[in-house]
Design an enzyme around this catalytic site. Structure first.
Site, PDB file in Angstrom:
ATOM      1  CD1 TRP A  51      -5.631  -2.293   2.469  1.00  0.00           C
ATOM      2  CD2 TRP A  51      -4.574  -3.661   1.051  1.00  0.00           C
ATOM      3  NE1 TRP A  51      -5.843  -1.829   1.195  1.00  0.00           N
ATOM      4  CE2 TRP A  51      -5.204  -2.642   0.311  1.00  0.00           C
ATOM      5  CE3 TRP A  51      -3.845  -4.637   0.365  1.00  0.00           C
ATOM      6  CZ2 TRP A  51      -5.138  -2.564  -1.087  1.00  0.00           C
ATOM      7  CZ3 TRP A  51      -3.773  -4.566  -1.029  1.00  0.00           C
ATOM      8  CH2 TRP A  51      -4.415  -3.540  -1.738  1.00  0.00           C
ATOM      9  CE  LYS A 100      -3.412   2.700  -1.032  1.00  0.00           C
ATOM     10  NZ  LYS A 100      -3.009   1.464  -0.431  1.00  0.00           N
ATOM     11  CG  ASP A 127       0.259  -2.121   5.824  1.00  0.00           C
ATOM     12  OD1 ASP A 127       0.671  -1.021   5.415  1.00  0.00           O
ATOM     13  OD2 ASP A 127      -0.526  -2.842   5.163  1.00  0.00           O
TER      14      ASP A 127
HETATM   15  C1  PLP Z   1      -2.883   0.019  -0.482  1.00  0.00           C
HETATM   16  C2  PLP Z   1      -2.489  -0.719   0.716  1.00  0.00           C
HETATM   17  C3  PLP Z   1      -1.646  -1.846   0.658  1.00  0.00           C
HETATM   18  C4  PLP Z   1      -1.128  -2.402  -0.643  1.00  0.00           C
HETATM   19  O1  PLP Z   1      -0.161  -1.591  -1.147  1.00  0.00           O
HETATM   20  P1  PLP Z   1       0.614  -1.920  -2.504  1.00  0.00           P
HETATM   21  O2  PLP Z   1       1.746  -0.944  -2.435  1.00  0.00           O
HETATM   22  O3  PLP Z   1      -0.332  -1.670  -3.624  1.00  0.00           O
HETATM   23  O4  PLP Z   1       1.064  -3.326  -2.460  1.00  0.00           O
HETATM   24  C5  PLP Z   1      -1.303  -2.455   1.835  1.00  0.00           C
HETATM   25  N1  PLP Z   1      -1.740  -2.008   3.021  1.00  0.00           N
HETATM   26  C6  PLP Z   1      -2.558  -0.935   3.125  1.00  0.00           C
HETATM   27  C7  PLP Z   1      -3.020  -0.482   4.469  1.00  0.00           C
HETATM   28  C8  PLP Z   1      -2.956  -0.258   1.975  1.00  0.00           C
HETATM   29  O5  PLP Z   1      -3.764   0.808   2.062  1.00  0.00           O
END
Ligand code: PLP
Length: 352
Positions: A101, A192, A168
């Site tokens: 990511w 998540k 993030d």
């Molecule tokens: C799943 C994930 C993403 C991507 O998320 P989306 O909402 O599917 O774009 C980005 N960063 C992390 C750490 C993730 O676990």
């Protein structure tokens, strides 16, 4: 019987939230209309949005001067929105490269300006968190990933940062206490640890905006969404509603302090079994182990079939590891009960 859902995302949600959500689809607020057919401009939905925002603010103790947004496009769109809004023309940003990511975030930022990678764990298939790196102070911002969902590593500490701090937090937001004051922009895809897929939580310090000369397309400009309280266009009402229910569940449970202790306990007993049991081995560097995504291997691959079968029989879902790591990954997000973790541990103890 409900399965034990260890899926890495979309994640397990509390049963109460799912029940209330299904009721709201049929008859919202006893008004004989569905949540998903009423106007997002109607008072009942405005109340949902306000409640969701205030729960985020309360649970994370967000100080004044920050905006809380519910956007669309997933965390993946934030990979682009962050540099678009924060990088100067011909600007630079510092990134840690701690997983798939993070790498995608770097790719998007590279489309906007120059990326300096300051910490990189790709040499060991991202099984550790880089430390001791210097963040240059002439960059527009620093970006990191708090929890690397695929590799099961988690930042236990955040570096002191001479510039704007962007993070993030998709896979560990609301799982542990964070000091929002130390961050300028936080984003997280809901699916998540917050709700269903379809909305992205963005928390940002208002004063960081408006500093770039760049022309930002309307929908990609954070200011657009701040001005309209996340209702510039039709918001994803259902994911926001379910997120709100989940956050209400978390608040009723005792908030972040309580869930952090529960999360630590769940992770502790599972890692203890991985370390005790000679058949298993953890893949992440011990001091960087995630309390959300627990990655491990069966040392003897010929036992996988048996282990998979036992897991299946016990109703365990979603523990296959990501293809880039292999083995297993047990994601134990907030709504995962400790009893489900114990079911998995019992199977690990049983297999010979
Ligand atoms: C799943 C994930 C993403 C991507 O998320 P989306 O909402 O599917 O774009 C980005 N960063 C992390 C750490 C993730 O676990």
């Amino acid at each position: 019987m409900k399965k034990h859902n260890f899926s890495a995302g979309p994640c397990i949600l509390p049963q109460e939230a799912l029940q209330q959500a299904s009721q709201a689809i049929l008859n919202f607020n006893n008004d004989n209309l569905s949540l998903i057919e009423i106007s997002h401009r109607s008072q009942p939905f405005i109340d949902v949005m306000d409640k969701a925002r205030s729960l985020v603010k309360e649970l994370l103790e967000i100080p004044e001067g920050y905006s809380i947004l519910f956007l669309q496009g997933g965390a993946s769109l934030e990979f682009l929105m962050a540099p678009l809004n924060l990088m100067q023309n011909e600007g630079k940003a510092a990134y840690t490269n701690t997983g798939a990511w993070a790498k995608k975030a770097i790719t998007e930022a590279n489309n906007i300006g120059e990326v300096i990678v300051v910490g990189d764990s790709s040499d060991k298939n991202y099984n550790y968190i880089p430390k001791g790196y210097q963040i240059p102070n002439d960059v527009d911002y620093f970006h990191c990933t708090s929890n690397n969902t695929i590799y099961g590593t988690q930042m236990k500490e955040f570096p002191s940062c001479p510039t704007l701090m962007v993070c993030d937090m998709s896979s560990d937001i609301f799982s542990r206490k964070i000091n929002v004051n130390n961050f300028d922009l936080i984003y997280a895809g809901a699916q998540k640890n917050m709700g269903p897929a379809g909305t992205t939580l963005v928390i940002l310090k208002d004063e960081i905006l408006g500093k770039t000369e760049r022309k930002i397309p309307t929908m990609l400009d954070y200011k657009t969404h701040i001005k309209k309280d996340s209702m510039f266009n039709t918001p994803p009402v259902f994911p926001i509603y379910v997120s709100m229910l989940n956050l209400q569940w978390l608040k009723d449970l005792g908030g972040i302090e309580t869930i952090e202790k529960i999360n630590q306990e769940k992770a502790k007993i599972l890692y203890a079994e991985i370390d005790r049991n000679p058949l298993f081995t953890g893949t992440a560097n011990k001091e960087d182990r995630s309390n959300m995504n627990i990655c491990f291997l069966l040392k003897d691959a010929s036992k996988e079939e048996l282990f998979n079968q036992l897991c299946d029989d016990a109703g365990i879902n979603g523990i296959k590891g990501h293809r880039s790591v292999g083995g297993y990954r047990a994601s134990i997000y907030n709504a995962m009960p400790i009893d489900s973790v114990k079911v998995l541990i019992d199977i690990m103890k049983k297999i010979k």
